[in-house]
Design an enzyme around this catalytic site. Structure first.
Site, PDB file in Angstrom:
ATOM      1  N   THR A   1       3.076-135.649 145.720  1.00  0.00           N
ATOM      2  CA  THR A   1       3.433-136.126 146.816  1.00  0.00           C
ATOM      3  C   THR A   1       4.067-137.375 146.895  1.00  0.00           C
ATOM      4  O   THR A   1       4.206-138.175 145.777  1.00  0.00           O
ATOM      5  CB  THR A   1       1.722-136.396 147.230  1.00  0.00           C
ATOM      6  OG1 THR A   1       1.188-137.596 146.549  1.00  0.00           O
ATOM      7  CG2 THR A   1       0.925-135.277 147.043  1.00  0.00           C
ATOM      8  N   ALA A   2       4.584-137.409 148.165  1.00  0.00           N
ATOM      9  CA  ALA A   2       5.316-138.874 148.288  1.00  0.00           C
ATOM     10  C   ALA A   2       4.311-140.181 148.066  1.00  0.00           C
ATOM     11  O   ALA A   2       4.839-141.287 147.567  1.00  0.00           O
ATOM     12  CB  ALA A   2       5.971-138.917 149.700  1.00  0.00           C
ATOM     13  N   TYR A   3       3.102-140.084 148.153  1.00  0.00           N
ATOM     14  CA  TYR A   3       2.069-141.016 148.326  1.00  0.00           C
ATOM     15  C   TYR A   3       1.945-141.522 146.970  1.00  0.00           C
ATOM     16  O   TYR A   3       1.746-142.644 146.536  1.00  0.00           O
ATOM     17  CB  TYR A   3       0.670-140.874 148.883  1.00  0.00           C
ATOM     18  CG  TYR A   3       1.061-140.448 150.503  1.00  0.00           C
ATOM     19  CD1 TYR A   3       1.557-141.742 151.413  1.00  0.00           C
ATOM     20  CD2 TYR A   3       1.289-139.189 150.924  1.00  0.00           C
ATOM     21  CE1 TYR A   3       1.822-141.415 152.656  1.00  0.00           C
ATOM     22  CE2 TYR A   3       1.305-139.122 152.366  1.00  0.00           C
ATOM     23  CZ  TYR A   3       1.893-139.757 153.069  1.00  0.00           C
ATOM     24  OH  TYR A   3       2.250-139.755 154.567  1.00  0.00           O
ATOM     25  N   TYR A   4       1.792-140.479 146.091  1.00  0.00           N
ATOM     26  CA  TYR A   4       1.611-140.752 144.763  1.00  0.00           C
ATOM     27  C   TYR A   4       2.711-141.542 144.078  1.00  0.00           C
ATOM     28  O   TYR A   4       2.518-142.533 143.291  1.00  0.00           O
ATOM     29  CB  TYR A   4       1.482-139.286 143.922  1.00  0.00           C
ATOM     30  CG  TYR A   4       1.234-139.516 142.266  1.00  0.00           C
ATOM     31  CD1 TYR A   4       0.128-140.029 141.654  1.00  0.00           C
ATOM     32  CD2 TYR A   4       2.338-139.303 141.590  1.00  0.00           C
ATOM     33  CE1 TYR A   4       0.271-140.459 140.366  1.00  0.00           C
ATOM     34  CE2 TYR A   4       2.315-139.214 140.153  1.00  0.00           C
ATOM     35  CZ  TYR A   4       1.336-139.951 139.454  1.00  0.00           C
ATOM     36  OH  TYR A   4       1.141-140.061 138.351  1.00  0.00           O
TER      37      TYR A   4
ATOM     38  N   ARG B   1       2.794-145.151 145.338  1.00  0.00           N
ATOM     39  CA  ARG B   1       1.841-145.998 144.883  1.00  0.00           C
ATOM     40  C   ARG B   1       1.490-145.969 143.201  1.00  0.00           C
ATOM     41  O   ARG B   1       1.034-146.989 142.895  1.00  0.00           O
ATOM     42  CB  ARG B   1       0.439-145.436 145.545  1.00  0.00           C
ATOM     43  CG  ARG B   1       0.220-145.757 146.871  1.00  0.00           C
ATOM     44  CD  ARG B   1      -0.940-145.294 147.546  1.00  0.00           C
ATOM     45  NE  ARG B   1      -1.009-145.729 148.928  1.00  0.00           N
ATOM     46  CZ  ARG B   1      -1.428-144.974 149.777  1.00  0.00           C
ATOM     47  NH1 ARG B   1      -1.960-143.632 149.552  1.00  0.00           N
ATOM     48  NH2 ARG B   1      -1.395-145.372 151.180  1.00  0.00           N
TER      49      ARG B   1
END
Length: 137
Positions: free
Chosen positions: A48-51, A54
């Site tokens: 995922t982009a969020y992983y 972050r």
């Protein structure tokens, strides 16, 4: 043998040796060697982009016993270069610019790890290196 088949075989063997009284409770171990799916430079793929935003890359720190100063030195070697590291046979260590950033990173890491385990063996479209590079900028 696939990982799913190996897991099923381990369960069948465990049930069999328990039923025959060859082991009791949770004593004993059964294991099988599998191919390494794990890249020590980046344990989890960019799902995922969020992983990616972050956590970024998640390097694997080799196993050292708890309290070993060599473990602390190994982690220190990654400090400042990564938001998180995975300590082999221990678990993750996460840092952030503030407490909220660290909490968000560990939550994203844990959810991505769960997702990765759920997707094992399924056709999955990970982010491309170009997409990862764009997110890291």
């Amino acid at each position: 043998m696939s990982e799913a088949a190996a897991r099923a075989a381990i369960c069948a063997i465990g049930q069999s040796i328990f039923a025959r009284g060859l082991t009791a409770g949770s004593s004993g171990n059964i294991s099988v060697r599998t191919e390494a799916e794990i890249d020590p430079d980046d344990v989890l793929p960019p799902i995922t982009a969020y992983y990616v935003m972050r956590v970024g890359r998640l390097p694997l720190v080799p196993y050292f016993r708890p309290g070993d100063l060599v473990l602390a030195e190994a982690v220190r070697g990654f400090a400042g270069k990564h938001h998180a590291v995975l300590l082999a046979n221990h678990g993750p260590v996460v840092a952030g610019s503030n407490l909220d950033a660290a909490v968000n990173a560990i939550e994203e890491l844990e959810e991505t790890a769960k997702l990765y385990l759920l997707l094992r063996g399924a056709k999955t479209r990970f982010l491309t290196p170009g997409q990862v590079k764009e997110l890291m900028q």
